[in-house]
Enzyme design. Structure first.
Site, PDB file in Angstrom:
ATOM      1  N   GLU A 156       0.833  -1.203   0.000  1.00  0.00           N
ATOM      2  CA  GLU A 156       0.000   0.000   0.000  1.00  0.00           C
ATOM      3  C   GLU A 156       0.868   1.255   0.000  1.00  0.00           C
ATOM      4  O   GLU A 156       1.829   1.358   0.753  1.00  0.00           O
ATOM      5  CB  GLU A 156      -0.908  -0.006   1.235  1.00  0.00           C
ATOM      6  CG  GLU A 156      -1.995   1.035   1.164  1.00  0.00           C
ATOM      7  CD  GLU A 156      -2.908   1.031   2.383  1.00  0.00           C
ATOM      8  OE1 GLU A 156      -3.698   1.982   2.508  1.00  0.00           O
ATOM      9  OE2 GLU A 156      -2.825   0.093   3.199  1.00  0.00           O
ATOM     10  N   ASP A 164       7.573   5.640  -8.159  1.00  0.00           N
ATOM     11  CA  ASP A 164       6.290   6.299  -7.992  1.00  0.00           C
ATOM     12  C   ASP A 164       6.353   7.491  -8.915  1.00  0.00           C
ATOM     13  O   ASP A 164       7.354   8.217  -8.949  1.00  0.00           O
ATOM     14  CB  ASP A 164       6.027   6.716  -6.546  1.00  0.00           C
ATOM     15  CG  ASP A 164       4.556   7.055  -6.344  1.00  0.00           C
ATOM     16  OD1 ASP A 164       3.702   6.342  -6.910  1.00  0.00           O
ATOM     17  OD2 ASP A 164       4.253   8.031  -5.653  1.00  0.00           O
ATOM     18  N   GLY A 211      -1.384   5.115 -19.453  1.00  0.00           N
ATOM     19  CA  GLY A 211      -1.729   6.148 -18.477  1.00  0.00           C
ATOM     20  C   GLY A 211      -2.155   7.455 -19.132  1.00  0.00           C
ATOM     21  O   GLY A 211      -2.967   7.478 -20.056  1.00  0.00           O
ATOM     22  N   ARG A 253      10.643   8.723 -16.398  1.00  0.00           N
ATOM     23  CA  ARG A 253      11.132   7.423 -15.914  1.00  0.00           C
ATOM     24  C   ARG A 253      12.523   7.140 -16.475  1.00  0.00           C
ATOM     25  O   ARG A 253      13.396   6.642 -15.773  1.00  0.00           O
ATOM     26  CB  ARG A 253      10.137   6.321 -16.297  1.00  0.00           C
ATOM     27  CG  ARG A 253      10.400   5.003 -15.589  1.00  0.00           C
ATOM     28  CD  ARG A 253       9.207   4.062 -15.667  1.00  0.00           C
ATOM     29  NE  ARG A 253       8.062   4.608 -14.931  1.00  0.00           N
ATOM     30  CZ  ARG A 253       6.986   5.148 -15.503  1.00  0.00           C
ATOM     31  NH1 ARG A 253       6.867   5.163 -16.809  1.00  0.00           N
ATOM     32  NH2 ARG A 253       6.018   5.640 -14.754  1.00  0.00           N
TER      33      ARG A 253
END
Length: 197
Positions: A42, A71, A152, A180
């Site tokens: 999580e 992230d 995305g 990224r």
């Protein structure tokens, strides 16, 4: 030269494929968390860095292998850098990406500033808990959805200096300029000697 194994703490097939392509020249075998049956972690952090570290350290400990986690998110400047760390959750809440595109474009309607950036933080962790983070960012503009490639929010993000959105650029081109790619590049610069052993 033996292949180094890394676990990528993600179940997002688009991200996994991108990371595998980026690390292919370095003799690194990238395994996904789902391949090793590592449970979901999580994301409880309030920043990209916190979330990347939470995922990398948990997956590394669970798998016994070095792990990388990222992230990343879309930060729209006129919307106080939202959706930011909630990017994926925002899309889910909207019922999918096309609906999320429409919601963001509606919020931007009438606003002059359509600038945004994609941010990415990669965390690299060993099973003993040592970890480091690497950041990447690409600036651009929010536009109406264009292109069918990528994943995305790629269809509504046009990087500065380009006429195409991320979803219109060839994968090889996107992988040279993306947030990224920049974070991975910083990671590889630091760990190139280690990876090459």
């Amino acid at each position: 030269m033996p292949t180094m194994q890394l676990v990528f703490a993600s179940r997002n097939q688009g991200k996994i494929k991108e990371i595998q392509e980026l690390l292919k020249p370095f003799n690194v075998q990238v395994l996904s968390a789902s391949e090793l049956d590592v449970p979901d972690v999580e994301e409880t952090g309030e920043t990209f860095t916190e979330n990347a570290l939470i995922k990398a350290t948990a997956v590394s400990k669970a798998s016994g292998l070095p792990a990388i986690a990222d992230d990343s998110g879309l930060c729209i400047h006129a919307l106080k850098n939202e959706p930011g760390v909630y990017t994926a959750r925002f899309a889910k809440k909207c019922g999918g990406y096309p609906q999320a595109f429409a919601a963001l474009l509606k919020e931007l309607d009438g606003k002059e500033d359509k600038s945004a950036h994609f941010a990415c933080v990669i965390a690299f962790s060993f099973p003993n808990g040592t970890a480091q983070t690497f950041e990447g960012r690409v600036d651009g503009t929010i536009v109406s959805p264009q292109g069918a490639d990528g994943f995305g929010f790629d269809p509504i993000f046009r990087p500065n200096g380009y006429q195409e959105t991320f979803a219109q650029l060839p994968a090889e081109q996107k992988n040279k300029i993306s947030h990224r790619a920049k974070a991975v590049s910083a990671f590889l610069e630091k760990f190139q000697d280690f990876i090459g052993k």
